[in-house]
Each structure stands twice: as C-alpha cells, then as structure tokens.
Motif scaffolding. Sequence first.
Motif, short mmCIF file in Angstrom:
data_model
loop_
_atom_site.label_atom_id
_atom_site.label_comp_id
_atom_site.label_asym_id
_atom_site.label_seq_id
_atom_site.Cartn_x
_atom_site.Cartn_y
_atom_site.Cartn_z
N TYR A 111 98.93 69.68 56.47
CA TYR A 111 100.22 70.01 57.09
C TYR A 111 101.03 70.89 56.16
CZ TYR A 111 98.56 66.19 59.89
OH TYR A 111 97.76 65.40 60.66
N SER A 112 101.74 71.84 56.74
CA SER A 112 102.53 72.76 55.91
C SER A 112 103.68 72.01 55.25
CB SER A 112 103.07 73.90 56.76
OG SER A 112 104.11 73.43 57.60
N PRO A 113 104.05 72.44 54.05
CA PRO A 113 105.20 71.81 53.39
C PRO A 113 106.47 71.90 54.24
CG PRO A 113 103.97 73.15 51.83
CD PRO A 113 103.38 73.41 53.19
N SER A 114 106.62 73.00 55.00
CA SER A 114 107.83 73.13 55.82
C SER A 114 107.85 72.09 56.94
CB SER A 114 107.95 74.54 56.40
OG SER A 114 106.82 74.88 57.16
N LEU A 115 106.68 71.75 57.50
CA LEU A 115 106.62 70.70 58.51
C LEU A 115 107.02 69.36 57.90
CD1 LEU A 115 105.86 69.44 61.29
CD2 LEU A 115 103.53 69.23 60.39
N ILE A 116 106.49 69.05 56.73
CA ILE A 116 106.82 67.79 56.08
C ILE A 116 108.32 67.72 55.79
CG2 ILE A 116 106.40 66.32 54.06
CD1 ILE A 116 103.96 66.60 55.94
N LYS A 117 108.88 68.80 55.25
CA LYS A 117 110.32 68.84 54.97
C LYS A 117 111.12 68.59 56.24
CE LYS A 117 110.35 72.08 51.12
NZ LYS A 117 110.70 73.45 50.72
N GLN A 118 110.71 69.24 57.33
CA GLN A 118 111.44 69.08 58.58
C GLN A 118 111.38 67.64 59.08
OE1 GLN A 118 113.32 71.56 60.05
NE2 GLN A 118 114.07 69.83 61.21
N LEU A 119 110.21 67.03 59.01
CA LEU A 119 110.06 65.64 59.44
C LEU A 119 110.94 64.71 58.61
CD1 LEU A 119 106.20 65.45 59.98
CD2 LEU A 119 107.95 65.28 61.77
N LEU A 120 110.96 64.93 57.30
CA LEU A 120 111.78 64.08 56.43
C LEU A 120 113.26 64.30 56.67
CD1 LEU A 120 109.75 64.32 53.10
CD2 LEU A 120 109.70 62.50 54.81
N HIS A 121 113.62 65.51 57.02
CA HIS A 121 115.02 65.82 57.34
C HIS A 121 115.44 65.15 58.65
CE1 HIS A 121 118.25 68.29 59.15
NE2 HIS A 121 118.72 68.27 57.91
N ASP A 122 114.54 65.17 59.63
CA ASP A 122 114.86 64.68 60.98
C ASP A 122 114.76 63.17 61.12
OD1 ASP A 122 115.23 67.30 61.71
OD2 ASP A 122 113.32 67.49 62.79
N ASP A 123 114.00 62.52 60.25
CA ASP A 123 113.73 61.09 60.42
C ASP A 123 114.09 60.32 59.14
OD1 ASP A 123 112.55 58.50 60.65
OD2 ASP A 123 111.04 59.29 62.03
N ILE A 124 115.23 59.68 59.16
CA ILE A 124 115.74 58.96 57.99
C ILE A 124 114.79 57.82 57.59
CG2 ILE A 124 117.62 57.49 57.14
CD1 ILE A 124 119.49 59.25 58.87
N GLU A 125 114.23 57.13 58.57
CA GLU A 125 113.32 56.01 58.25
C GLU A 125 112.06 56.51 57.55
OE1 GLU A 125 112.56 52.91 61.18
OE2 GLU A 125 114.27 53.68 62.32
N LEU A 126 111.52 57.62 58.02
CA LEU A 126 110.34 58.20 57.37
C LEU A 126 110.71 58.65 55.95
CD1 LEU A 126 107.40 59.15 57.43
CD2 LEU A 126 108.20 61.28 58.48
N ALA A 127 111.86 59.29 55.80
CA ALA A 127 112.30 59.75 54.48
C ALA A 127 112.45 58.56 53.53
CB ALA A 127 113.61 60.52 54.61
N ARG A 128 113.01 57.46 54.01
CA ARG A 128 113.16 56.26 53.17
C ARG A 128 111.81 55.72 52.74
NH1 ARG A 128 117.18 53.60 56.94
NH2 ARG A 128 119.11 54.59 56.35
N HIS A 129 110.88 55.66 53.69
CA HIS A 129 109.53 55.15 53.38
C HIS A 129 108.88 56.02 52.29
CE1 HIS A 129 105.73 53.09 54.06
NE2 HIS A 129 105.16 54.28 53.93
N ILE A 130 108.99 57.33 52.43
CA ILE A 130 108.38 58.24 51.46
C ILE A 130 109.07 58.10 50.10
CG2 ILE A 130 107.93 60.67 50.91
CD1 ILE A 130 106.22 59.38 53.22
N GLU A 131 110.37 57.91 50.09
CA GLU A 131 111.11 57.73 48.84
C GLU A 131 110.65 56.46 48.12
OE1 GLU A 131 113.44 57.97 45.59
OE2 GLU A 131 113.06 59.57 47.04
N VAL A 132 110.48 55.38 48.87
CA VAL A 132 110.00 54.12 48.28
C VAL A 132 108.57 54.30 47.76
CG1 VAL A 132 109.34 51.73 48.80
CG2 VAL A 132 111.55 52.61 49.58
N LEU A 133 107.74 54.95 48.55
CA LEU A 133 106.35 55.20 48.15
C LEU A 133 106.30 56.03 46.86
CD1 LEU A 133 103.64 54.48 49.53
CD2 LEU A 133 103.69 56.75 50.57
#
Length: 196
Positions: A100-122
């Motif tokens: 997956y492109s880095p821009s897609l990942i950035k967009q997903l993390l920007h749009d989804d707070i729960e996903l961003a939190r999970h990735i931050e904890v990971l």
Amino acid sequence: MNGFERRTSQIKDKILHTTLRMLRTSDPKRLRIADVAKEAGVSQVTIYNYFGSKEALIREAFIAYFDQAIRDFETYLNEGHSLREKIERIIYMKTTYSDYSPSLIKQLLHDDIELARHIEVLYREVSVPLMIRIIREGQATGEISPDVSIENALVFMQLYMNQYELLLEMADKSEDRDTFFGKMAEMFFYGLCGRR
C-alpha cells in the motif's frame, strides 16, 4: 474452537483479505460493501453483521494487516539475519508498506482515529522495543558503535522512515530501484564518506 467458531473465523478472514486485496487498487472512499461481498462470495448482510460498517471493515482489515506485519517481523528477527538485513527491513518497510502506498496509509490514519490509536500503541509497545533490541544486539556484536546511543539510533532510523514516500518516488524514477535502495543502505550505514 468449535466448528461454528472456526467457520465464522474463516469467513471473517476471507472478507478481511478480500478487502485488503481490493484496497491495493481502489480508493477506500470508493470501496463498496456490495463489491467486497461479491468478491468474497458472501452476502452484504454477513459483512454488516460481522463489521457493522464499511469504515469498521477497513479498520479491522488494516489492524489485522499491521498486526501480522509485526508478527512476521518478530519471526524475521529470530531467523539469524545480519544486522544490516534487519535494519534495511525496518528502513524500507519491506513488510508494512510494500502493498500500500504511504499516502494511502497516511490518509487512513488521518480519517480513522481508532486505527491511528491502534498503530500508535503498536509502534510504542512493540515496534520501538524491537528496534531497541536490534540496536543492543548490534552494539553487543560490535556492528554498531558503543558511542551511538539508542536514542540517536532510533532518531536516525526514524528520519529515513519519515521520508519513505519521497524515497519510494525517487526509487521509481531511478533506472534500477534495487540499486537505488542498495546505495541508500550504504549511506545509512557508512555515511557520505564511506567506511572509516
């Protein structure tokens, strides 16, 4: 796990894998549950029953993807690879961002707070301790200078990872992507002046 639980788990996994496969070529905003259901061979109702919404489905798919990437990397660390191979794997994110492109990942993390939190904890609880382990092992074997602090080594690796999207673009424009990344690895380990 009984037969019903096993079948439920298999169906959920199939839906998640189908979603991830489709997101390699589709914008998440254009992804439709109807299309995922058709590709996965399940009903839309099944997807809604398991995940509740398209956003939750995408979130769960990427949580599973990132969790698996970390498990794969932990396995990789225990396979006897050299320090250089381990660090190259971190810097160039051969497991995490290759599909997956880095821009897609950035967009997903920007749009989804729960996903961003999970990735931050990971990142904080799993990835950083793994990187610290690699640095300590490198210092113990003499492959990393004892004068380099763990903090400095982490910052240096993070600098490369923060510029991954730019590095990927430049690699794609170069004549040979593998050679480009090989030369970047040389500079990571030995700087512009080469070996001492």
